[in-house]
Write an enzyme that holds these catalytic residues in place. Structure first.
Site, PDB file in Angstrom:
ATOM      1  CE1 TYR A  60      -4.248   1.664   0.577  1.00 20.39           C
ATOM      2  CE2 TYR A  60      -2.929   3.130   1.936  1.00 20.39           C
ATOM      3  CZ  TYR A  60      -4.102   2.852   1.262  1.00 20.39           C
ATOM      4  OH  TYR A  60      -5.134   3.759   1.272  1.00 20.39           O
ATOM      5  CB  SER A 101       1.089  -5.439   2.915  1.00 20.72           C
ATOM      6  OG  SER A 101       0.218  -4.611   3.650  1.00 20.72           O
ATOM      7  CD  GLN A 102      -2.289  -1.775  -2.445  1.00 20.58           C
ATOM      8  OE1 GLN A 102      -3.152  -0.922  -2.306  1.00 20.58           O
ATOM      9  NE2 GLN A 102      -1.145  -1.531  -3.062  1.00 20.58           N
ATOM     10  CG  ASP A 153       0.349  -7.661  10.677  1.00 21.76           C
ATOM     11  OD1 ASP A 153       0.140  -6.448  10.798  1.00 21.76           O
ATOM     12  OD2 ASP A 153       0.499  -8.229   9.571  1.00 21.76           O
ATOM     13  CG  HIS A 201       2.090  -5.159   8.121  1.00 15.04           C
ATOM     14  ND1 HIS A 201       1.236  -6.207   7.842  1.00 15.04           N
ATOM     15  CD2 HIS A 201       2.108  -4.387   6.995  1.00 15.04           C
ATOM     16  CE1 HIS A 201       0.749  -6.075   6.619  1.00 15.04           C
ATOM     17  NE2 HIS A 201       1.269  -4.982   6.090  1.00 15.04           N
TER      18      HIS A 201
END
Length: 323
Positions: A94, A189-190, A275, A304
């Protein structure tokens, strides 16, 4: 200093398989969306880039994404590759963009063709930048990307991004350097959430490798973490007080849990039990619904960042056994 575990215990996570709202027309929505993008067509450009790299040939690629919009990417190919090779399409976290071509050399150094997709409209929050605009927009939104076009699934930002991801796979399969039958997708992640979507919406992938994936089990995430990007949804809903039903209906078309239910390729996940950005229960919600062969790497004491550099060798071994 570390943060305490805040979510379910590992034993509870391993059996956590929540009911997540799924619209009746989910499959029809996505079939029409992808068909429309493919029907628009558009040419792909592949331009050689002069870099200091001597073992890797780099190309600046532009391919047609959602609505035929031009999407940029870096294509890296082992120098003087003498036969079509397996490929990895990678999606970015992201706020980041494709950056510079020498930043991500692991996959190509392992002998794969590697396409790193720029994320439309992003690339100005961290890293070395992005170069793909998002020419679409609709309705009021809180800062960031999570609520852009959220009034209607047809206008939602991630409809465009997920379509770009599928078209990236289409593009890499059309390259002469690539064995079209041996293509995998990956991202963190994203990028992991986008990889889950690509895994649901693309046929015949050999592997899907979402690392600490975002965009999963939205309704739980927004009530569990106060971190962005999920907090963007909270901010929006705190202002648009009558909107929750409409917002979560839109998000149900994009939820990684619903994408995971449609998986056909082997999947390797990772999760970090501390996370706070992508809470472990949201990752396990997608993992436990994953419809194909699956495995997961658990990082018990990480936030994360997850496994960070320790996860890539796990992915390389997983993919290597399948190509």
């Amino acid at each position: 200093m570390g943060v305490p575990r805040f979510d379910l215990s590992l034993s509870d996570l391993q059996s956590y398989r929540p009911d997540v709202a799924e619209p009746d027309d989910f499959d029809a929505f996505w079939a029409a969306t992808i068909a429309e993008a493919r029907a628009v067509g558009g040419g792909m450009t592949v331009e050689a880039v002069d870099t200091p790299l001597r073992t890797v040939d780099v190309f600046d690629v532009t391919f047609p994404g959602f609505a035929g919009d031009p999407v940029r990417g870096w294509l890296s190919v082992p120098h003087a590759a003498d036969a079509p090779r397996p490929a990895v399409v990678e999606y970015v976290g992201y706020g980041g963009g494709r950056g510079l071509p020498h930043e991500r050399l692991s996959w190509v150094s392992a002998g794969y063709v590697h396409l790193l997709m720029d994320t439309r409209g992003q690339g100005s929050r961290w890293g070395a930048g992005g170069q793909t605009p998002d020419p679409h927009g609709a309705g009021p939104a809180s800062p960031g990307f999570m609520t852009r076009g959220i009034d209607d699934p047809a206008d939602y930002y991630y409809r465009r991004v997920f379509t770009d991801a599928v078209r990236a796979v289409d593009a890499v399969r059309a390259l002469p350097q690539v064995d079209a039958a041996r293509v995998a997708v990956a991202g963190g992640s994203q990028g992991g959430g986008i990889a889950l979507a690509a895994g649901a919406l693309c046929d015949d992938l050999v592997a899907v490798m979402p690392d600490v994936p975002f965009l999963c089990h939205f309704e739980r995430a927004v009530g569990l973490t106060d971190r962005d990007p999920y907090q963007e949804l909270v901010t929006y809903l705190s202002v648009h007080r009558a909107a929750p039903e409409r917002v979560f209906e839109t998000l149900s078309y994009f939820d990684g849990v619903n994408m995971a239910k449609r998986a056909t390729a082997p999947g390797l996940f990772s999760v970090a039990l501390m996370d706070f950005t992508c809470p472990p229960s949201t990752v396990y919600a997608a993992y436990n619904h994953y419809a194909a062969e699956r495995d997961i790497r658990v990082y018990s004491f990480n936030d994360h960042e997850g496994g960070a550099a320790h996860q890539w060798p796990e992915q390389a071994a997983f993919l290597g056994a399948r190509v």
